[in-house]
Design an enzyme around this catalytic site. Structure first.
Site, PDB file in Angstrom:
ATOM      1  CG  ASN A   5       0.868   2.016  -1.527  1.00 51.47           C
ATOM      2  OD1 ASN A   5      -0.276   2.475  -1.615  1.00 51.47           O
ATOM      3  ND2 ASN A   5       1.800   2.599  -0.780  1.00 51.47           N
ATOM      4  CE  LYS A  10      -3.584   5.321   3.908  1.00 53.45           C
ATOM      5  NZ  LYS A  10      -4.039   6.455   3.082  1.00 53.45           N
ATOM      6  CD  GLU A  11       0.917   5.098  -2.963  1.00 55.50           C
ATOM      7  OE1 GLU A  11       1.860   5.531  -2.278  1.00 55.50           O
ATOM      8  OE2 GLU A  11       1.076   4.369  -3.969  1.00 55.50           O
ATOM      9  CG  ASP A  21      11.999   4.323  -1.321  1.00 55.97           C
ATOM     10  OD1 ASP A  21      10.957   4.775  -1.814  1.00 55.97           O
ATOM     11  OD2 ASP A  21      12.516   4.768  -0.278  1.00 55.97           O
TER      12      ASP A  21
END
Length: 331
Positions: free
Chosen positions: A212, A214-215, A282
C-alpha cells in the site's frame, strides 16, 4: 484502467469455482464489541460504550482465506496459532465456514494474535491488540512448508496460487518467503505478496507484489504525493524485486499497476460512503488471486479487486466480499 463488465466478471467468478489457493501468513482473531454511546465518562474525557453484542471474525491472513472462500474458490490456510481460547475460536470459525484447518500449527509459546475493536454508534472508537511479534524459527517454517508440499501432492488439481500475507506478526520470515518462492517456481505456481515493512524487499521474483501507499513510502523513503511519485516508486520496485507486476494501492486514490513490460495502468476508486477500511487490503489480494486463477489478465483482476475493496469499506467491521455484492457494485 477499464473495469470489466458484469458479464465478464460473472464468467470469471464461475471459472474460479474450485480453484485452490494457499494463504500463508499471520492468522488473527478479530473481536468486536458493538454498542451505543450516549454519554461521556465522568472519569476521563472518553465515551462510555454500552455493549449490545459481541462478534468474532477471522482476521489477518485468515480473513484473506475467508474472502477467497466467499468468492467461490478453495482456500488452504497455513500459519500458526496459540494453544489458547482464541486459537480454538479461529479453528471453529474456519470449520464453520467449511475451510480446512490442518494447515494451522499450534505453538504454545506464543498467543494467538487478537485484535479487539470497540464500535460505538457504528464508529470505530478503539482497538486492543494482543500479540507476540517474535519471528518463528526455521523449524516451524519447515513444518509450514511440509504442510504446503503435502497439500499439493494430495490434491489432484494442485494449487492455482499462493498468497504470502505478512502483518509483521512473526510468521512470514525471510527464510519462509524464499522457501515458498522457490517451491512455487519449481511448480509454476503464481505467488501474490502482500508485504509489510520488515521483509519488504525479500519478495524477489513474485508474480504480483502488492504494497500500500504507506508501506511503499516507508520502504523507499520518499512521499507518494503525486502520480509521478507513484510511477517512480512502482518502476523502482519492479527493478529492485525483479517481479512480474507491482500493484500499489493508494486508498481513496485507487491503485496503480506496473507490468514487467513497462506498461502502467491507473484505476480510480468510485465515490463511496466509507464506514470502515478494515480488511480492504485482504479483499484486494484475495479477489486479485481468485480472478487470476480464473484466467483474468492482471489488468482485469486489478480493476475488479479495486471495486471489491471499495465495497467492503462501506460496511463497518470485517466483511468478506461475495459474488453477489461484487456484481451489484460494478458500474
Amino acid at each position: 484502467m477499464h473495469i470489466p463488465s458484469k458479464e465478464r466478471t460473472r464468467e470469471l467468478l464461475a471459472s474460479a469455482s474450485g480453484k485452490r489457493i494457499a494463504v500463508i501468513g499471520d492468522v488473527m482473531l478479530d473481536r468486536y464489541f458493538w454498542g451505543a454511546v450516549q454519554r461521556i465518562s465522568p472519569e476521563a474525557p472518553v465515551p462510555v460504550v454500552d455493549i449490545e453484542r459481541e462478534t468474532a471474525h477471522l482476521g489477518g491472513a485468515s480473513n484473506v482465506a475467508a474472502n477467497i472462500q466467499a468468492l467461490g474458490a478453495e482456500p488452504f490456510m497455513l500459519g500458526v496459532i496459540g494453544d489458547d481460547n482464541a486459537g480454538s475460536a479461529v479453528l471453529d470459525l474456519l470449520r464453520t465456514a467449511g475451510m480446512e484447518t490442518n494447515g494451522l500449527l499450534k505453538d504454545s509459546t506464543r498467543p494467538t494474535t487478537v485484535k479487539t475493536r470497540i464500535i460505538g454508534n457504528n464508529q470505530h472508537i478503539a482497538r486492543l491488540d494482543r500479540e507476540i511479534k517474535t519471528p518463528i524459527d526455521n523449524a516451524l517454517c519447515e513444518r509450514i512448508l511440509s504442510s504446503l508440499t503435502k497439500s499439493v501432492e494430495q490434491t489432484p488439481q494442485g494449487l492455482a496460487g499462493i498468497i504470502l500475507e505478512d502483518y509483521n506478526k512473526g510468521i512470514v520470515t525471510p527464510f519462509l518467503i524464499q522457501s515458498v518462492i522457490d517451491f512455487a517456481k519449481k511448480r509454476s505456481i503464481p505467488v501474490f505478496a502482500d508485504p509489510k515493512f520488515a521483509n519488504f524487499f525479500a519478495y524477489q521474483s513474485v508474480t504480483v507484489f502488492k504494497p500500500n501507499k504507506k508501506e511503499t513510502q516507508d520502504a523507499l523513503g520518499f512521499s507518494l504525493s503525486t502520480d509521478d511519485d507513484v510511477r517512480k516508486a512502482g518502476t523502482a520496485l519492479l527493478e529492485r524485486l525483479q517481479c512480474e507486476n507491482v500493484l500499489i494501492t493508494l486508498g481513496a486514490r485507487g491503485m496503480m499497476l506496473f507490468e514487467r513490460s513497462g506498461t502502467i495502468h491507473s484505476v480510480s476508486t468510485q465515490a463511496r460512503h466509507i464506514a470502515d477500511v478494515s480488511g480492504a487490503g485482504d479483499t484486494t489480494i484475495a479477489t486479485l488471486s481468485v480472478l487470476a486463477a480464473a484466467g483474468a489478465s492482471i489488468v482485469e483482476a486489478s480493476a475488479i479487486a479495486n471495486v471489491a475493496a471499495g465495497a467492503v469499506c462501506e460496511e463497518p467491521g470485517i466483511v468478506a466480499i461475495t459474488p453477489e455484492r461484487l456484481l451489484s457494485v460494478l458500474p
